[in-house]
Motif scaffolding. Structure first.
Motif, short mmCIF file in Angstrom:
data_model
loop_
_atom_site.label_atom_id
_atom_site.label_comp_id
_atom_site.label_asym_id
_atom_site.label_seq_id
_atom_site.Cartn_x
_atom_site.Cartn_y
_atom_site.Cartn_z
N PRO A 85 1.12 -1.39 -0.09
CA PRO A 85 -0.04 0.12 -0.40
C PRO A 85 0.92 1.53 0.12
O PRO A 85 1.41 1.23 1.37
CB PRO A 85 -0.73 -0.29 1.24
CG PRO A 85 -0.77 -1.78 1.64
CD PRO A 85 0.65 -1.86 1.06
N LEU A 86 0.18 1.85 -0.28
CA LEU A 86 0.66 3.29 -1.05
C LEU A 86 0.03 4.85 -0.19
O LEU A 86 -0.83 4.44 -1.12
CB LEU A 86 1.78 3.37 -2.31
CG LEU A 86 2.20 5.18 -2.55
CD1 LEU A 86 3.52 5.82 -2.00
CD2 LEU A 86 2.97 4.57 -4.32
N HIS A 87 0.32 5.32 0.82
CA HIS A 87 -0.16 6.88 1.00
C HIS A 87 0.20 7.55 0.47
O HIS A 87 1.45 8.13 0.41
CB HIS A 87 -0.33 6.53 2.35
CG HIS A 87 -0.50 5.63 3.13
ND1 HIS A 87 -1.93 5.56 3.39
CD2 HIS A 87 -0.25 3.93 2.70
CE1 HIS A 87 -2.13 4.31 3.85
NE2 HIS A 87 -0.89 4.07 4.09
N PHE A 88 -0.47 8.96 -0.17
CA PHE A 88 0.35 10.08 -0.02
C PHE A 88 -0.69 10.93 0.63
O PHE A 88 -1.53 11.08 0.80
CB PHE A 88 -0.28 10.87 -1.92
CG PHE A 88 0.19 9.56 -3.30
CD1 PHE A 88 2.15 10.25 -3.58
CD2 PHE A 88 -0.35 9.02 -3.73
CE1 PHE A 88 2.58 9.26 -4.06
CE2 PHE A 88 0.57 8.45 -4.87
CZ PHE A 88 2.01 8.62 -4.50
N SER A 89 0.55 12.18 0.79
CA SER A 89 -0.52 12.33 2.22
C SER A 89 -0.05 13.64 2.02
O SER A 89 1.06 14.34 1.16
CB SER A 89 -0.51 12.02 3.65
OG SER A 89 1.68 12.31 3.87
N ALA A 90 -1.11 14.88 2.69
CA ALA A 90 -0.60 16.43 2.01
C ALA A 90 -0.07 16.85 3.66
O ALA A 90 0.26 16.56 4.41
CB ALA A 90 -2.16 16.74 2.17
#
Ligand code: SF4
Length: 354
Positions: free
Chosen positions: A248-253
């Motif tokens: 899983p890959l998370h892109f966060s702000a």
């Protein structure tokens, strides 16, 4: 060695200086000098770790906050960390702890066996070494991980993955899961914005996956610095080619912090665009973080697209997995550790213990 210090494990002497090998920075310290992280110090010609058993941050968090979305969802995790960090991220979102000195902050006396006891008494299913980076307190994290596993708790590192080979081998063999920051996908980004290098981080990510640690990745997207489509595409391709499609890959702000106060917050469309690129490149589970976004926070079956785990913020709203591992509609196995035997606490809670 001072009363609050303990001899570190990863070091040697070179040209009269103590060289720390806990991370690739290899700080060479003269008598009385601290390393870059300020957690390790040359005391009397030996390397001391100043934080063993004395975390500066202790809290119970929902595991979704780490973020881990495929590892014991809906449970709480005892999270501990010390001040100081071995990276120098100009955008650090946690700089009040990472740039602090551990001996200038309040600390809790929490030897490894007490970490396990506290996690159990707080009803947590797991323990995370987190907040700054466990690399700087790796001896403590390793001993605590051993004690936690003996007590039946799962162990997690939230880390930049910038760690020396020997320390990595010792710590990671006692880890069940890790969220590893992939801060950008160029050496230039790491050099200029994190004062570190990309290659050892990629090596650690591959090492962790290969050695059975359940890995999720997080990239904080910083406008104008690491949010280019080509960079996101290259990162996504690397993930699929080197780790497979199931990590899983998370892109966060990003929010303006520390030395990047003049950079705006990450627009929601940037996060959604990154997610679309990663999905198109074949990463099966891609999420957005620090943003309320129903689609970007939901786990969809990679086989049939069925929404399986719905989230809102750090709370799990529904979990429709069958048998704790597969889609009830098409029977596809969903990667992760979803065992409901883990103690389930009310998601969304967080309380500090220090
Ligand atoms: S862990 Fe700290 S002291 Fe050791 S090499 Fe890295 S930054 Fe330097």
């Amino acid at each position: 060695m001072s009363s609050s210090a303990r001899e570190a494990k990863y070091w040697h002497v070179d040209k009269g200086r103590v060289v720390c090998t806990a991370c690739p920075r290899h700080c060479a310290m003269a008598e009385g000098q601290n390393g870059f992280c300020f957690v390790r110090k040359n005391e009397g010609g030996r390397l001391a770790t100043l934080a063993y058993g004395q975390p500066n941050a202790v809290a119970v968090d929902p595991i979704e906050k780490k973020p881990l979305f495929h590892f014991l969802p809906g449970t709480t995790i005892l999270s501990i960390g010390t001040a100081g960090c071995n990276l120098g991220c100009r955008f650090c979102q946690n700089w009040d702890l990472s740039r602090a000195r551990s001996n200038h902050m309040r600390a809790m006396s929490l030897p490894p066996s007490e970490v396990a006891r506290l996690a159990t008494s707080e009803g947590c299913a797991s323990v995370a070494f987190t907040y700054s980076d466990p690399t700087v307190f790796v001896e403590y994290a390793t001993d605590a991980a051993i004690a936690c596993r003996e007590a039946g708790l799962a162990t997690v590192a939230v880390t930049a993955g910038y760690i020396g080979k020997e320390a990595r081998e010792d710590l990671y063999r006692h880890l069940d899961a890790a969220n590893i920051d992939l801060k950008g996908f160029t050496e230039d980004f790491y050099a200029k914005l994190s004062l570190a290098h990309l290659a050892p981080v990629l090596e650690t990510i591959e090492y962790a996956v290969k050695h059975g640690v359940f890995v999720e990745l997080t990239t904080l997207l910083i406008p104008g610095h690491n949010d280019g489509e080509d960079e996101i595409r290259a990162e996504s391709k690397w993930v699929v080619e080197h780790l497979g499609p199931d990590v899983p890959l998370h892109f966060s702000a990003f929010h303006p912090a520390y030395q990047l106060l003049n950079v705006p917050r990450t627009p929601p469309q940037t996060l959604r665009r990154a997610r679309a690129i990663a999905l198109a490149e074949g990463v099966r589970y891609v999420y957005v973080g620090n943003l309320v976004d129903e689609e970007g926070e939901t786990t969809y079956c990679h086989g049939c697209g069925e929404p399986l785990i719905g989230r809102e913020g750090f709370a799990v709203r529904h979990n429709l997995l069958a048998g704790n591992d597969h889609c009830p509609k098409c029977q596809a196995i969903i990667p992760g550790v979803f065992d409901a035997r883990a103690r389930t606490a009310s998601a969304g809670i967080r309380h500090g213990l220090l």
